[in-house]
Design a protein around this motif. Structure first.
Motif, PDB file in Angstrom:
ATOM      1  N   LYS A   1       0.857  -1.181   0.000  1.00 10.84           N
ATOM      2  CA  LYS A   1       0.000   0.000   0.000  1.00 10.84           C
ATOM      3  C   LYS A   1       0.896   1.233   0.000  1.00 10.84           C
ATOM      4  O   LYS A   1       1.803   1.349   0.828  1.00 10.84           O
ATOM      5  N   LEU A   2       0.630   2.149  -0.929  1.00  7.89           N
ATOM      6  CA  LEU A   2       1.424   3.369  -1.040  1.00  7.89           C
ATOM      7  C   LEU A   2       0.539   4.579  -0.758  1.00  7.89           C
ATOM      8  O   LEU A   2      -0.664   4.565  -1.057  1.00  7.89           O
TER       9      LEU A   2
ATOM     10  N   THR B   1       4.729   7.087   1.828  1.00  9.18           N
ATOM     11  CA  THR B   1       4.777   5.963   2.767  1.00  9.18           C
ATOM     12  C   THR B   1       4.397   4.673   2.061  1.00  9.18           C
ATOM     13  O   THR B   1       3.522   4.665   1.191  1.00  9.18           O
ATOM     14  N   SER B   2       5.059   3.581   2.464  1.00 10.35           N
ATOM     15  CA  SER B   2       4.712   2.245   1.977  1.00 10.35           C
ATOM     16  C   SER B   2       4.397   1.357   3.180  1.00 10.35           C
ATOM     17  O   SER B   2       5.077   1.415   4.198  1.00 10.35           O
ATOM     18  N   ARG B   3       3.355   0.549   3.013  1.00 16.17           N
ATOM     19  CA  ARG B   3       2.926  -0.347   4.092  1.00 16.17           C
ATOM     20  C   ARG B   3       2.627  -1.724   3.508  1.00 16.17           C
ATOM     21  O   ARG B   3       2.148  -1.842   2.389  1.00 16.17           O
TER      22      ARG B   3
ATOM     23  N   LEU C   1      -2.459  -7.994  12.846  1.00 18.00           N
ATOM     24  CA  LEU C   1      -1.681  -6.923  13.477  1.00 18.00           C
ATOM     25  C   LEU C   1      -1.808  -5.566  12.792  1.00 18.00           C
ATOM     26  O   LEU C   1      -1.282  -4.578  13.287  1.00 18.00           O
ATOM     27  N   GLY C   2      -2.464  -5.481  11.672  1.00 16.93           N
ATOM     28  CA  GLY C   2      -2.554  -4.213  10.952  1.00 16.93           C
ATOM     29  C   GLY C   2      -1.355  -4.012  10.044  1.00 16.93           C
ATOM     30  O   GLY C   2      -0.431  -4.814   9.996  1.00 16.93           O
ATOM     31  N   ASP C   3      -1.368  -2.917   9.322  1.00 16.36           N
ATOM     32  CA  ASP C   3      -0.309  -2.632   8.360  1.00 16.36           C
ATOM     33  C   ASP C   3       0.989  -2.239   9.051  1.00 16.36           C
ATOM     34  O   ASP C   3       0.984  -1.616  10.107  1.00 16.36           O
ATOM     35  N   GLU C   4       2.108  -2.589   8.402  1.00 19.16           N
ATOM     36  CA  GLU C   4       3.440  -2.264   8.895  1.00 19.16           C
ATOM     37  C   GLU C   4       4.128  -1.351   7.885  1.00 19.16           C
ATOM     38  O   GLU C   4       4.154  -1.643   6.688  1.00 19.16           O
TER      39      GLU C   4
ATOM     40  N   GLU D   1       8.616   6.289  11.147  1.00 20.27           N
ATOM     41  CA  GLU D   1       7.179   6.021  11.085  1.00 20.27           C
ATOM     42  C   GLU D   1       6.343   7.159  11.638  1.00 20.27           C
ATOM     43  O   GLU D   1       5.167   7.302  11.318  1.00 20.27           O
ATOM     44  N   LYS D   2       6.951   7.992  12.496  1.00 28.29           N
ATOM     45  CA  LYS D   2       6.234   9.143  13.061  1.00 28.29           C
ATOM     46  C   LYS D   2       6.557  10.412  12.296  1.00 28.29           C
ATOM     47  O   LYS D   2       6.264  11.507  12.732  1.00 28.29           O
TER      48      LYS D   2
END
Length: 133
Positions: A65-66, A84-86, A92-95, A128-129
Motif C-alpha cells: 500500500k502506497l 509511505t509504503s505499508r 496486526l494491521g499494516d506495517e 514512522e512518526k
C-alpha cells in the motif's frame, strides 16, 4: 522508511472556502499535477480526497500500500509531501516498510516536481512518526 519532500510553488487558489483547514490550501492543485503520472504508473484504482490534515492519494503496487499525503504551511505556496509504503499483516494491521515500490514512487514524484518545476525541493528520510532520521 517514509520520505518527506518539501518545496515551494505558487499555485492559484480560486476559493479558499472549499478547504477544511489552512493546511489543505492548494494540496488539491499539487495532487492534480501528480495524478496523471500516478495513474500512468499505478492504474486508475487510486483513492484521493481531502482530510483535516491535508490531501491524500492512496493506492497499491502489488501487495504494498502506497500513500502520498500533501499539506501546506503557507496558504498554498510551501508544501510537504509524505510518501509511505505499508504491508498488510494478518491481525496486526499494516506495517510501514522499506521496499522497492517506495523508491519507485519517490523517483516518480521527484521527476514530476522537477519538470513542473518547484523551488527549494528537499527529500529526506523520516521514521514512522515522520520525524527525521
Amino acid at each position: 522508511m517514509p520520505y518527506m519532500l518539501t518545496f515551494t510553488r505558487s499555485v492559484e487558489i480560486t476559493d479558499t472556502d472549499e478547504y477544511i483547514n489552512d493546511c489543505c490550501i492548494g494540496g488539491d492543485v499539487i495532487l492534480d499535477r501528480l495524478l496523471p503520472a500516478l495513474r500512468g504508473r499505478y492504474g486508475t484504482d487510486l483513492r484521493s480526497n481531502q482530510e483535516d490534515w491535508g490531501w491524500f492519494v492512496w493506492f497499491k503496487d502489488g501487495s504494498v500500500k502506497l500513500a502520498v499525503d500533501v499539506s501546506t504551511d503557507d496558504h498554498g505556496s510551501a508544501f510537504q509531501l509524505l510518501l509511505t509504503s505499508r504491508r498488510p499483516r494478518f491481525i496486526l494491521g499494516d506495517e510501514v516498510v522499506d521496499c522497492a515500490q517506495l523508491e519507485s514512487l519517490r523517483e516518480l514524484i521527484v521527476r514530476q516536481l522537477a519538470v513542473w518545476p518547484v523551488s527549494n525541493l528537499t527529500v529526506q528520510r523520516v521514521n514512522e512518526k515522520y520525524l527525521p532520521v
